[in-house]
Design an enzyme around this catalytic site. Structure first.
Site, PDB file in Angstrom:
ATOM      1  N   ASN A 298      -7.070 -12.289   3.881  1.00 59.07           N
ATOM      2  CA  ASN A 298      -7.761 -12.458   2.591  1.00 59.07           C
ATOM      3  C   ASN A 298      -8.720 -13.643   2.598  1.00 59.07           C
ATOM      4  OD1 ASN A 298      -5.915 -14.586   2.370  1.00 59.07           O
ATOM      5  ND2 ASN A 298      -5.786 -14.369   0.162  1.00 59.07           N
TER       6      ASN A 298
ATOM      7  N   SER B 299     -11.365  -9.173   0.014  1.00 62.84           N
ATOM      8  CA  SER B 299     -10.520  -8.345  -0.841  1.00 62.84           C
ATOM      9  C   SER B 299     -10.665  -6.878  -0.438  1.00 62.84           C
ATOM     10  CB  SER B 299     -10.941  -8.591  -2.293  1.00 62.84           C
ATOM     11  OG  SER B 299     -10.048  -7.958  -3.159  1.00 62.84           O
TER      12      SER B 299
ATOM     13  N   LYS C  82      -9.583  -5.900   3.753  1.00 59.31           N
ATOM     14  CA  LYS C  82      -8.519  -6.805   4.213  1.00 59.31           C
ATOM     15  C   LYS C  82      -8.010  -6.461   5.626  1.00 59.31           C
ATOM     16  CE  LYS C  82      -6.610  -8.757   0.024  1.00 59.31           C
ATOM     17  NZ  LYS C  82      -5.486  -8.852  -0.901  1.00 59.31           N
TER      18      LYS C  82
ATOM     19  N   ALA D  88       0.341  -6.227  -0.418  1.00 60.62           N
ATOM     20  CA  ALA D  88       0.709  -7.327  -1.306  1.00 60.62           C
ATOM     21  C   ALA D  88       2.191  -7.666  -1.153  1.00 60.62           C
ATOM     22  CB  ALA D  88       0.399  -6.944  -2.748  1.00 60.62           C
TER      23      ALA D  88
ATOM     24  N   ASN E  49      11.482   0.213  -1.012  1.00 57.19           N
ATOM     25  CA  ASN E  49      10.220   0.958  -1.087  1.00 57.19           C
ATOM     26  C   ASN E  49      10.496   2.452  -1.127  1.00 57.19           C
ATOM     27  OD1 ASN E  49       7.360   0.821  -1.176  1.00 57.19           O
ATOM     28  ND2 ASN E  49       7.246   1.601   0.905  1.00 57.19           N
TER      29      ASN E  49
ATOM     30  N   ILE F 246      10.806   4.573   2.937  1.00 57.92           N
ATOM     31  CA  ILE F 246      11.777   3.605   3.474  1.00 57.92           C
ATOM     32  C   ILE F 246      11.317   3.037   4.826  1.00 57.92           C
ATOM     33  CG2 ILE F 246      14.187   3.264   4.176  1.00 57.92           C
ATOM     34  CD1 ILE F 246      14.979   5.431   2.227  1.00 57.92           C
TER      35      ILE F 246
ATOM     36  N   GLN G 176      -3.048 -18.361  -6.384  1.00 56.05           N
ATOM     37  CA  GLN G 176      -3.743 -17.877  -5.183  1.00 56.05           C
ATOM     38  C   GLN G 176      -5.111 -18.554  -5.073  1.00 56.05           C
ATOM     39  OE1 GLN G 176      -3.474 -13.601  -5.704  1.00 56.05           O
ATOM     40  NE2 GLN G 176      -1.531 -13.507  -4.616  1.00 56.05           N
TER      41      GLN G 176
HETATM   42  P1  ATR Z   1      -1.380  -3.091  -1.972  1.00 58.40           P
HETATM   43  O1  ATR Z   1      -2.260  -3.454  -0.815  1.00 58.40           O
HETATM   44  O2  ATR Z   1      -1.957  -3.463  -3.317  1.00 58.40           O
HETATM   45  O3  ATR Z   1       0.008  -3.607  -1.798  1.00 58.40           O
HETATM   46  P2  ATR Z   1      -0.688  -0.460  -1.036  1.00 58.40           P
HETATM   47  O4  ATR Z   1      -0.673  -1.000   0.340  1.00 58.40           O
HETATM   48  O5  ATR Z   1      -1.374   0.848  -1.278  1.00 58.40           O
HETATM   49  O6  ATR Z   1      -1.342  -1.486  -2.041  1.00 58.40           O
HETATM   50  O7  ATR Z   1       0.842  -0.361  -1.546  1.00 58.40           O
HETATM   51  C1  ATR Z   1       1.203   0.235  -2.742  1.00 58.40           C
HETATM   52  C2  ATR Z   1       2.724   0.115  -2.943  1.00 58.40           C
HETATM   53  O8  ATR Z   1       3.052   0.787  -4.175  1.00 58.40           O
HETATM   54  C3  ATR Z   1       3.542   0.796  -1.853  1.00 58.40           C
HETATM   55  O9  ATR Z   1       4.755   0.103  -1.696  1.00 58.40           O
HETATM   56  C4  ATR Z   1       3.776   2.182  -2.456  1.00 58.40           C
HETATM   57  O10 ATR Z   1       4.919   2.841  -1.954  1.00 58.40           O
HETATM   58  P3  ATR Z   1       4.806   3.762  -0.619  1.00 58.40           P
HETATM   59  O11 ATR Z   1       4.726   2.808   0.522  1.00 58.40           O
HETATM   60  O12 ATR Z   1       6.043   4.569  -0.625  1.00 58.40           O
HETATM   61  O13 ATR Z   1       3.548   4.583  -0.801  1.00 58.40           O
HETATM   62  C5  ATR Z   1       4.014   1.818  -3.900  1.00 58.40           C
HETATM   63  N1  ATR Z   1       3.821   2.954  -4.805  1.00 58.40           N
HETATM   64  C6  ATR Z   1       2.635   3.489  -5.196  1.00 58.40           C
HETATM   65  N2  ATR Z   1       2.852   4.508  -6.065  1.00 58.40           N
HETATM   66  C7  ATR Z   1       4.200   4.617  -6.206  1.00 58.40           C
HETATM   67  C8  ATR Z   1       5.075   5.474  -6.972  1.00 58.40           C
HETATM   68  N3  ATR Z   1       4.574   6.418  -7.774  1.00 58.40           N
HETATM   69  N4  ATR Z   1       6.403   5.284  -6.885  1.00 58.40           N
HETATM   70  C9  ATR Z   1       6.911   4.305  -6.099  1.00 58.40           C
HETATM   71  N5  ATR Z   1       6.165   3.467  -5.350  1.00 58.40           N
HETATM   72  C10 ATR Z   1       4.817   3.611  -5.393  1.00 58.40           C
END
Ligand code: ATR
Length: 273
Positions: free
Chosen positions: A91, A66, A70, A133, A152, A155, A246
């Protein structure tokens, strides 16, 4: 307590939550229910490379991985399964004939939770987020005949991954249109996670009884997104259902045996109460 002896097969857990996570209860109760001589042990890792040498030399069967390992564990592995290679994250690690093999089963668990309530084939699915995720879930969904859209904030991250799996990608500017046309909506961002539990990317007016909404955020149990979805009449799927599936997928991965689902469901429920 499981009977421990010289033949006990060890499954380790490497993650920053090793002290607080209760998943050991889930796996050890399930091993015991099926009389399998396995033991799941959360491990305090201080040096990842040496810890993996321990996995080999102590004969651990597998490791659940975790945050924050990862991605950082990949250099220590001998092989990656296709899901882990495509997503760039692992994972689960299995130890097979002296080799360490990395897999990624998070997406399959999420898709199993979806399949309990909705048909994926033929549907339009919107995934919010393009982090680890989101990629794991989108990759697994891409094995189905569905129209997949990844949105996202950044983008480029969505675009790079979407190209690999033949999905569409966009920013949140088109969120209202795509959500209204979707059959399934999955929040795989951290928006709405404790302590910022009031945050939500989707207006209630965009959801209806036609859509199934899943949130991967487990804290709070009912996120603002799921509250809005429920009020709009949508079917909702909580993160703990995804976590259960999971764990069911990982159990099979660790032991080769089908998981005792009712037993695991009961432990998950007890852990929540
Ligand atoms: P995980 O491994 O849990 O998926 P991560 O890789 O840090 O965590 O991804 C977090 C996701 O939440 C990303 O898609 C992030 O968007 P960005 O790629 O643009 O950073 C999204 N995210 C986090 N905070 C956000 C916010 N305030 N508004 C929109 N998207 C957000």
């Amino acid at each position: 307590m499981n009977k421990i002896n010289g033949k006990t097969k060890l499954i380790g857990f490497f993650g920053s939550t090793y002290k607080s996570s209760k998943m050991y209860k889930l796996y050890n109760t399930a091993f015991e229910a099926l009389d399998l001589n396995y033991c799941y042990v959360p491990c305090a890792v201080d040096d990842l490379e040496k810890a993996f040498s321990g996995v080999l030399h102590l004969g651990f069967r597998a490791i659940g991985v975790s945050f924050p390992y990862k991605e950082s564990i990949i250099p220590y592995l001998d092989e990656l399964e296709p899901e882990a290679a495509a997503i760039g994250a692992v994972n689960v690690v299995t130890h097979q004939n002296g080799k360490l093999i990395g897999g990624m089963t998070d997406g399959l668990g999420a898709v199993c939770a979806l399949e309990e309530v909705v048909k994926i084939d033929g549907s339009t699915v919107v995934v919010l987020g393009a982090g680890g995720a989101a990629k794991a879930i989108a990759y697994e969904l891409s094995k189905h005949h569905c129209s997949l859209k990844i949105l996202n904030r950044t983008i480029e991250k969505a675009r790079d991954f979407a190209q690999k799996i033949d999905a569409q990608s966009n920013g949140y500017d088109i969120l209202p249109q795509v959500v209204q046309q979707a059959d399934i909506l999955i929040n795989a961002t951290s928006v709405g996670m404790y302590p910022d539990a009031g945050a939500c990317l989707v207006d209630e007016s965009l959801m209806s009884s036609k859509i199934t909404v899943m949130d991967i955020i487990g804290k709070p149990h009912e996120t603002e997104l799921l509250k809005r979805a429920k009020r709009a009449g949508s079917k909702v799927i909580y993160a703990d259902r995804m976590l259960l599936h999971q764990a069911i997928v990982k159990f099979k991965y660790y032991t080769g045996v089908d998981a005792p689902i009712a037993v695991m469901e009961k432990v998950m429920q007890d852990m929540r109460e």
